[in-house]
Design a protein around this motif. Structure first.
Motif, PDB file in Angstrom:
ATOM      1  N   ILE A  99     -19.849  12.454  31.443  1.00 12.97           N
ATOM      2  CA  ILE A  99     -20.204  14.044  31.631  1.00 12.97           C
ATOM      3  C   ILE A  99     -19.659  14.812  31.627  1.00 12.97           C
ATOM      4  O   ILE A  99     -19.655  16.482  31.309  1.00 12.97           O
ATOM      5  CB  ILE A  99     -20.604  13.602  33.214  1.00 12.97           C
ATOM      6  N   ILE A 100     -18.845  15.033  32.191  1.00 11.13           N
ATOM      7  CA  ILE A 100     -17.440  16.041  31.617  1.00 11.13           C
ATOM      8  C   ILE A 100     -17.448  16.788  29.938  1.00 11.13           C
ATOM      9  O   ILE A 100     -17.652  17.657  29.564  1.00 11.13           O
ATOM     10  CB  ILE A 100     -16.027  16.221  31.620  1.00 11.13           C
ATOM     11  N   PHE A 101     -17.323  15.306  29.283  1.00  8.40           N
ATOM     12  CA  PHE A 101     -17.965  15.401  27.361  1.00  8.40           C
ATOM     13  C   PHE A 101     -18.743  16.428  27.262  1.00  8.40           C
ATOM     14  O   PHE A 101     -19.153  17.081  26.548  1.00  8.40           O
ATOM     15  CB  PHE A 101     -17.019  14.845  26.973  1.00  8.40           C
ATOM     16  N   SER A 102     -19.890  16.439  27.782  1.00 11.27           N
ATOM     17  CA  SER A 102     -21.179  16.661  27.837  1.00 11.27           C
ATOM     18  C   SER A 102     -21.411  18.146  28.422  1.00 11.27           C
ATOM     19  O   SER A 102     -22.302  18.869  27.534  1.00 11.27           O
ATOM     20  CB  SER A 102     -22.730  15.158  28.334  1.00 11.27           C
ATOM     21  N   THR A 103     -21.003  18.284  29.608  1.00 12.82           N
ATOM     22  CA  THR A 103     -20.295  19.671  30.074  1.00 12.82           C
ATOM     23  C   THR A 103     -19.575  20.844  29.129  1.00 12.82           C
ATOM     24  O   THR A 103     -19.858  21.664  28.857  1.00 12.82           O
ATOM     25  CB  THR A 103     -20.012  19.743  31.277  1.00 12.82           C
ATOM     26  N   LEU A 104     -18.500  20.442  28.583  1.00 18.91           N
ATOM     27  CA  LEU A 104     -17.773  20.544  27.779  1.00 18.91           C
ATOM     28  C   LEU A 104     -18.703  21.275  26.265  1.00 18.91           C
ATOM     29  O   LEU A 104     -18.143  22.783  25.657  1.00 18.91           O
ATOM     30  CB  LEU A 104     -16.574  20.642  27.411  1.00 18.91           C
ATOM     31  N   LEU A 105     -19.297  20.495  26.047  1.00 22.83           N
ATOM     32  CA  LEU A 105     -19.865  20.528  24.652  1.00 22.83           C
ATOM     33  C   LEU A 105     -21.038  21.403  24.779  1.00 22.83           C
ATOM     34  O   LEU A 105     -21.502  22.169  23.994  1.00 22.83           O
ATOM     35  CB  LEU A 105     -20.747  19.166  24.123  1.00 22.83           C
ATOM     36  N   ILE A 106     -21.919  21.488  26.191  1.00 26.98           N
ATOM     37  CA  ILE A 106     -22.630  22.410  26.081  1.00 26.98           C
ATOM     38  C   ILE A 106     -22.066  24.088  26.711  1.00 26.98           C
ATOM     39  O   ILE A 106     -22.927  25.255  26.005  1.00 26.98           O
ATOM     40  CB  ILE A 106     -23.244  22.034  27.508  1.00 26.98           C
ATOM     41  N   LEU A 107     -21.434  24.125  26.606  1.00 20.76           N
ATOM     42  CA  LEU A 107     -20.248  25.651  27.422  1.00 20.76           C
ATOM     43  C   LEU A 107     -19.784  25.318  25.470  1.00 20.76           C
ATOM     44  O   LEU A 107     -19.698  26.913  25.398  1.00 20.76           O
ATOM     45  CB  LEU A 107     -18.847  25.112  27.791  1.00 20.76           C
ATOM     46  N   VAL A 108     -19.392  24.946  24.542  1.00 21.20           N
ATOM     47  CA  VAL A 108     -19.495  25.688  23.235  1.00 21.20           C
ATOM     48  C   VAL A 108     -20.235  26.190  22.618  1.00 21.20           C
ATOM     49  O   VAL A 108     -20.744  26.769  22.121  1.00 21.20           O
ATOM     50  CB  VAL A 108     -18.697  23.839  22.841  1.00 21.20           C
ATOM     51  N   LEU A 109     -21.825  25.280  22.912  1.00 19.86           N
ATOM     52  CA  LEU A 109     -23.226  25.638  22.900  1.00 19.86           C
ATOM     53  C   LEU A 109     -22.850  27.214  22.944  1.00 19.86           C
ATOM     54  O   LEU A 109     -23.393  28.053  21.683  1.00 19.86           O
ATOM     55  CB  LEU A 109     -24.028  25.662  23.066  1.00 19.86           C
TER      56      LEU A 109
END
Length: 124
Positions: A99-109
């Motif tokens: 979940i943290i990985f997905s959230t951070l990857l969306i933040l990178v977007l």
């Protein structure tokens, strides 16, 4: 641009001075992100310190300081930290890490689309 807008809203003052001093925060940020990523991958502190030193004198740091590509620099920091959580998930299989990985990857977007494209292609 969203990040700069948020910083401008939080800090009441000269935005030019603030942007000029971003490398003071982003430089150590890329070093710490490189350190934690390498530590998660290798589990060896000596190699992680060497990787952090190379991150300090890397191309991204040089371009970030002299050319002012702060969005790319900030996206790399967040992207490296997201990869840390991806590898933690692959080792422990805890849902919190993915979940943290997905959230951070969306933040990178939201920070830098082109950096997100490269990270998503590599991680996918």
């Amino acid at each position: 641009m969203i990040f700069l807008f948020l910083v401008h809203q939080i800090v009441d003052g000269n935005l030019y001075e603030l942007i000029e001093h971003f490398p003071i925060v982003l430089g150590p940020g890329i070093v710490l992100a490189s350190y934690f990523l390498t530590l998660e991958l290798t589990r060896n502190e000596k190699i992680a310190v060497i990787a952090a030193f190379i991150g300090a004198v890397s191309f991204h740091t040089l371009v970030g300081i002299y050319a002012g590509f702060y969005a790319n620099w900030l996206a790399l920091i967040v992207g490296y930290i997201s990869i840390v959580f991806l590898f933690r998930y692959l080792r422990s299989n805890r849902p919190f890490d993915i979940i943290i990985f997905s959230t951070l990857l969306i933040l990178v977007l939201f920070l830098h689309v082109y950096t997100w494209t490269v990270l998503a292609a590599v991680e996918g």
